[in-house]
Scaffold this active site. Sequence first.
Site, PDB file in Angstrom:
ATOM      1  N   TRP A  10      13.867  11.812  28.942  1.00 22.07           N
ATOM      2  CA  TRP A  10      12.560  11.843  28.641  1.00 22.07           C
ATOM      3  C   TRP A  10      11.623  11.744  29.921  1.00 22.07           C
ATOM      4  O   TRP A  10      10.491  11.995  29.939  1.00 22.07           O
ATOM      5  CB  TRP A  10      12.178  10.605  27.737  1.00 22.07           C
ATOM      6  N   HIS A  93      19.192  12.400  40.051  1.00 21.94           N
ATOM      7  CA  HIS A  93      18.447  13.464  39.432  1.00 21.94           C
ATOM      8  C   HIS A  93      17.681  14.371  40.731  1.00 21.94           C
ATOM      9  O   HIS A  93      17.243  13.633  41.888  1.00 21.94           O
ATOM     10  CB  HIS A  93      17.309  13.089  38.539  1.00 21.94           C
ATOM     11  N   GLU A 165      22.269  20.762  37.874  1.00 25.33           N
ATOM     12  CA  GLU A 165      21.114  20.985  37.465  1.00 25.33           C
ATOM     13  C   GLU A 165      20.589  22.175  38.410  1.00 25.33           C
ATOM     14  O   GLU A 165      19.779  21.542  39.366  1.00 25.33           O
ATOM     15  CB  GLU A 165      20.246  19.961  37.047  1.00 25.33           C
ATOM     16  N   SER A 210      16.173  23.643  31.635  1.00 28.82           N
ATOM     17  CA  SER A 210      15.312  24.368  30.557  1.00 28.82           C
ATOM     18  C   SER A 210      16.210  24.715  29.573  1.00 28.82           C
ATOM     19  O   SER A 210      16.177  25.940  28.917  1.00 28.82           O
ATOM     20  CB  SER A 210      14.668  25.723  31.179  1.00 28.82           C
ATOM     21  N   GLY A 231      15.483  17.919  29.213  1.00 29.66           N
ATOM     22  CA  GLY A 231      14.174  17.116  29.522  1.00 29.66           C
ATOM     23  C   GLY A 231      13.101  17.477  28.584  1.00 29.66           C
ATOM     24  O   GLY A 231      13.188  17.068  27.589  1.00 29.66           O
ATOM     25  N   GLY A 232      12.339  18.614  28.936  1.00 28.36           N
ATOM     26  CA  GLY A 232      11.242  18.784  28.043  1.00 28.36           C
ATOM     27  C   GLY A 232      11.582  18.967  26.550  1.00 28.36           C
ATOM     28  O   GLY A 232      10.905  18.401  25.667  1.00 28.36           O
TER      29      GLY A 232
HETATM   30  P1  PGA Z   1      14.029  20.409  31.689  1.00 27.93           P
HETATM   31  O1  PGA Z   1      14.691  19.139  32.519  1.00 27.93           O
HETATM   32  O2  PGA Z   1      14.951  20.587  30.624  1.00 27.93           O
HETATM   33  O3  PGA Z   1      12.769  20.117  31.132  1.00 27.93           O
HETATM   34  O4  PGA Z   1      14.276  21.482  32.466  1.00 27.93           O
HETATM   35  C1  PGA Z   1      15.941  18.984  32.714  1.00 27.93           C
HETATM   36  C2  PGA Z   1      16.314  17.825  33.632  1.00 27.93           C
HETATM   37  O5  PGA Z   1      15.521  17.645  34.688  1.00 27.93           O
HETATM   38  O6  PGA Z   1      16.893  16.878  33.443  1.00 27.93           O
END
Ligand code: PGA
Length: 260
Positions: A10, A93, A165, A210, A231-232
């Site tokens: 989050w 991260h 990532e 993403s 994430g989002g």
């Molecule tokens: P995102 O972020 O899904 O918004 O691209 C992923 C993350 O940073 O863990």
Amino acid sequence: MRRKLLVANWKMNGSLDLCRRMFPALIDVARTQPEMVICPPTLHIAETVRHASGTRIRWGVQNVSEKAAGALTGEVSVPMAHEMGCAYAIVGHSERRAFFGESDELVADKVQACLFHHITAIACVGETLAERQAGQAFSVLARQLRLLLERFDDEAWRHIVIAYEPVWAIGTGESAQPEQIGQVMRFIRHFADAARPGLGQSMSLLYGGSVRPDCAEHVFQSEDVDGALVGGASLDVESWLAIYQAACRSFDLDSLQQAA
Ligand code: PGA
């Protein structure tokens, strides 16, 4: 068997209200495999515990200190996370590396702290766009992984998950293509095998960047992908559930369970 998991990151988003809306919708859907892991902001862990205790939902922190205790204003230690029932900690991260100057050494120290206190570390690696365009993606990944492979033995690796990532895909709405993901995942497995024979095939690898409902199935189609760090899209109940359900379908749980 490689552990399968879907991790919601989050970041510095969400609220008590989001916890109250999100968890009741997840409880009946969450299975043991793939594990559903929610990493809310640290201040919302207590509310998470209230909703998720006694369910199949697991939770974790987004960052930890490498130190167990001390005069470190604003930091959160692994023993504190453990006391709050966190099963996981995201470590290294790219936002921590870029905005808080976290080095490969510090990331390895944080992984070590997690293992010492029985928390599974989700260690993040990934190249920037400039590094990819300069043809350095694999050398960057090798550098980020090398210390972890040197420092931790096979037993420790049972409690380390790697999240690939690519920085250029995080928060941009442009997920990496399945071929790009597959290529990097194969590289990571080969690189790990060269350092520790057998590890490449047994380690769990997540993709992050993403991941959205419309691309989730493509992401999971690579046989080297064991889940995702989201994430989002994890902030919205419907998107998160759609991604989780795509993972359940893609990982063909019946055959996994038979193989177990
Ligand atoms: P995102 O972020 O899904 O918004 O691209 C992923 C993350 O940073 O863990």
